[in-house]
Design a protein around this motif. Structure first.
Motif, mmCIF file in Angstrom:
data_model
loop_
_atom_site.group_PDB
_atom_site.id
_atom_site.type_symbol
_atom_site.label_atom_id
_atom_site.label_comp_id
_atom_site.label_asym_id
_atom_site.label_seq_id
_atom_site.Cartn_x
_atom_site.Cartn_y
_atom_site.Cartn_z
ATOM 1 N N GLY A 181 0.813 -1.214 0.000
ATOM 2 C CA GLY A 181 0.000 0.000 0.000
ATOM 3 C C GLY A 181 0.842 1.258 0.000
ATOM 4 O O GLY A 181 0.390 2.319 -0.441
ATOM 5 N N GLU A 182 2.073 1.157 0.488
ATOM 6 C CA GLU A 182 2.951 2.326 0.550
ATOM 7 C C GLU A 182 3.731 2.518 -0.753
ATOM 8 O O GLU A 182 4.478 3.488 -0.885
ATOM 9 N N GLY A 183 3.602 1.601 -1.681
ATOM 10 C CA GLY A 183 4.281 1.705 -2.967
ATOM 11 C C GLY A 183 5.800 1.616 -2.841
ATOM 12 O O GLY A 183 6.526 2.447 -3.366
ATOM 13 N N ILE A 184 6.277 0.589 -2.163
ATOM 14 C CA ILE A 184 7.705 0.412 -1.936
ATOM 15 C C ILE A 184 8.365 -0.035 -3.236
ATOM 16 O O ILE A 184 7.946 -1.021 -3.848
ATOM 17 N N TYR A 185 9.407 0.684 -3.651
ATOM 18 C CA TYR A 185 10.131 0.333 -4.866
ATOM 19 C C TYR A 185 10.955 -0.930 -4.617
ATOM 20 O O TYR A 185 11.670 -1.015 -3.619
ATOM 21 N N ILE A 186 10.854 -1.897 -5.517
ATOM 22 C CA ILE A 186 11.580 -3.161 -5.404
ATOM 23 C C ILE A 186 12.657 -3.189 -6.478
ATOM 24 O O ILE A 186 12.360 -3.217 -7.679
ATOM 25 N N GLU A 187 13.900 -3.159 -6.047
ATOM 26 C CA GLU A 187 15.015 -3.199 -6.987
ATOM 27 C C GLU A 187 15.191 -4.636 -7.487
ATOM 28 O O GLU A 187 15.273 -5.580 -6.695
ATOM 29 N N GLN A 188 15.226 -4.788 -8.796
ATOM 30 C CA GLN A 188 15.403 -6.109 -9.409
ATOM 31 C C GLN A 188 16.733 -6.134 -10.136
ATOM 32 O O GLN A 188 17.089 -5.138 -10.756
#
Length: 191
Positions: A181-188
């Motif tokens: 819900g907080e829109g956490i960026y996920i580094e791939q």
């Protein structure tokens, strides 16, 4: 009384003859063996148990293999547990992770940040990378710390499988860019 002594003597002669035949006579007798096997002189085989022979009516028990699964502990650190499976695969390890800790492990302070209803859709080893595709509910519930720990559990479980390849997380078939819900960026890749 005479019949008793004669019977006793006959029994003794039979026993002595049988003794000589069984224990002394076999030393000089060696039947021809057309199916001789040679013993390997390889030092790695000295402590290895002989392989059991498989009869037509007998099924051999599969050999269990160990794999490591990453959970969290009450002091907010990662905790690896060993699980056994007939065929320890990366897919099997992730499925064990998604099952969560056992009652025994939970009693000893081990838990999982991954929601209980998350399922593995597929795992692919494709073009030099590992893709783990989970159901969308992987991202629901919890805050930033919980989501980071979920990703850490996935990443470390894959890494414990001696995978030196980059790991990518997909949810419902799409590569993850933002989660929760907080829109956490996920580094791939994750690792």
């Amino acid at each position: 009384m005479g019949v008793f002594i004669r019977t006793l003597i006959v029994c003794l002669i039979i026993c002595v003859g049988y003794y000589f035949y069984m224990f002394l006579g076999k030393e000089s007798y060696e039947p021809l063996d057309t199916n001789k096997t040679t013993v390997s002189q390889d030092s790695n085989n000295y402590n290895r148990a002989p392989e059991p022979k498989k009869n037509d009516n007998e099924q051999l028990k599969p050999q269990m293999q160990k794999m490591k699964v990453c959970f969290m502990s009450n002091d907010s650190t990662v905790h690896f547990v060993e699980r056994e499976a007939e065929n320890a695969t990366l897919e099997g390890a992730i499925n064990e992770l998604l099952k969560g800790p056992t009652k025994y492990e939970t009693a000893h302070g081990v838990y999982s940040e991954i929601p209980a209803d998350v399922k593995l859709m597929w795992v692919k080893d494709e073009n030099g990378k590992i893709i783990v595709n989970l159901t969308k509910n992987f991202e629901y519930g919890g805050g930033t710390s919980s989501i980071q720990n979920r990703i850490k559990q996935i990443k470390l479980t894959v890494d414990s499988f001696n995978q030196k390849k980059p790991v990518y997380l997909y949810l419902d078939g799409k590569q993850v860019e933002y989660m929760g819900g907080e829109g956490i960026y996920i580094e791939q890749p994750l690792n």
